[in-house]
Design an enzyme around this catalytic site. Structure first.
Site, PDB file in Angstrom:
ATOM      1  N   ARG A  38       0.812  -1.221   0.000  1.00 15.66           N
ATOM      2  CA  ARG A  38       0.000   0.000   0.000  1.00 15.66           C
ATOM      3  C   ARG A  38       0.845   1.271   0.000  1.00 15.66           C
ATOM      4  O   ARG A  38       0.508   2.243  -0.671  1.00 15.66           O
ATOM      5  CB  ARG A  38      -0.960  -0.010   1.185  1.00 15.66           C
ATOM      6  CG  ARG A  38      -2.016  -1.102   1.081  1.00 15.66           C
ATOM      7  CD  ARG A  38      -3.092  -0.938   2.114  1.00 15.66           C
ATOM      8  NE  ARG A  38      -4.121  -1.966   1.981  1.00 15.66           N
ATOM      9  CZ  ARG A  38      -5.197  -2.064   2.759  1.00 15.66           C
ATOM     10  NH1 ARG A  38      -5.388  -1.152   3.721  1.00 15.66           N
ATOM     11  NH2 ARG A  38      -6.082  -3.014   2.588  1.00 15.66           N
ATOM     12  N   ASP A 149     -14.111   9.657  11.038  1.00 19.76           N
ATOM     13  CA  ASP A 149     -13.173   8.620  10.601  1.00 19.76           C
ATOM     14  C   ASP A 149     -11.810   9.268  10.440  1.00 19.76           C
ATOM     15  O   ASP A 149     -11.710  10.494  10.281  1.00 19.76           O
ATOM     16  CB  ASP A 149     -13.622   7.989   9.278  1.00 19.76           C
ATOM     17  CG  ASP A 149     -13.009   6.608   9.067  1.00 19.76           C
ATOM     18  OD1 ASP A 149     -13.664   5.614   9.426  1.00 19.76           O
ATOM     19  OD2 ASP A 149     -11.872   6.522   8.566  1.00 19.76           O
TER      20      ASP A 149
END
Length: 281
Positions: A38, A149
């Site tokens: 990633r 978030d």
């Protein structure tokens, strides 16, 4: 051909420590390959040659912009509408009726809820729809839902409230008709949450490691399948800070794979994955 980057143990552990320090996420050693894959995209985008260089950049940068990009990259966002439906049933059958019953004649029901770790928005939208249905479509109600978030990427999508129809199939047909609009043209096959539901929700980026500075307490907090990424010390700190953010009699909902059993806290256990802050005598 895309450049491939290797990460050694020292580089992995330095990045792992930085992630824990900044957001409390405890990356297991088996996440090394995930981190390499990633973050390799970030290295290519920034024109860097190694994870050592990337770590140094994260430490030295001033504005924290790349740290946010890194956390976006490694965050896992898995959710669906009305996930763990027993929580919603408990809200509709016990919590909300008790609130309505306690109103004096002419009073409005005031509800403040927090979806902590809201991901792509299905949880807060589910909460809003469920509360509206349980309380007569919200007539005479003062409802606000905070949805937070750590990932700016998922929050951007959540605020739009647009979902492919494959993700809304679990929503009962009558609720789809009532609270969603069907897309057409390039949006065919998608549904969008109607404006009257979207405006009930305040989406905001929040790192759960940061201090909570809310102006009023919450009636209930949903923090489900988030604490599995934290170690015991972080879990205990978090649930006790949640406790301080709840009204007396307020509820904390956690994931069914999570438990407060081994943690020190003042909540009363209500049922699996549901805890209450007791009212003082």
């Amino acid at each position: 051909m895309l450049q491939s980057f290797e990460i050694n143990e020292n580089e992995f552990h330095k990045l792992k420590e930085l992630v824990y320090q900044k957001c409390g996420i405890n990356l297991n050693d088996n996440k090394k390959e995930l981190l390499r894959a990633r973050l390799g995209k970030r290295l290519r985008k920034l024109g860097m040659d190694s994870f050592k260089e990337y770590h140094r950049f994260l430490i030295e940068e001033d504005d924290g912009g790349e740290l946010t990009q890194m956390l976006d990259s490694i965050s896992t966002n898995l959710t669906r509408f009305f996930r763990e439906e027993k929580h919603f049933e408990f809200l509709g059958k016990e919590v909300l009726p008790a609130g309505l019953a306690g109103l004096r004649k002419g009073e409005r029901l005031k509800l403040r809820a927090w979806s902590a770790g809201c991901s792509s928005g299905e949880e807060p939208y589910s909460l809003a729809m469920w509360i509206l249905e349980s309380c007569g479509n919200g007539l005479g109600m003062d409802l606000r839902i905070l949805a937070t978030d750590i990932s700016t990427k998922v929050l951007k999508g959540a605020m739009q409230g647009v979902y492919h129809e494959s993700r809304t199939r679990i929503v009962p047909t009558e609720l789809q008709r009532k609270y969603f609009q069907k897309g057409c043209g390039k949006w065919e096959g998608h549904l969008r949450v109607k404006a009257e539901v979207r405006r009930l929700i305040d989406f905001r980026r929040l790192n759960l490691m940061e201090p909570f500075t809310f102006s009023e307490p919450f009636d209930f907090i949903f923090c489900r399948n988030v604490m599995i990424y934290f170690d015991r010390a972080m879990q205990e700190s978090l649930i006790n800070r949640f406790y301080n953010c709840l009204k007396e009699g307020g509820h904390l909902f956690v994931g069914h794979s999570e438990s407060l059993m081994t943690l020190s806290h003042a909540y009363r256990y209500v049922r699996p994955a549901v805890y209450r802050k007791e009212k003082k005598d």
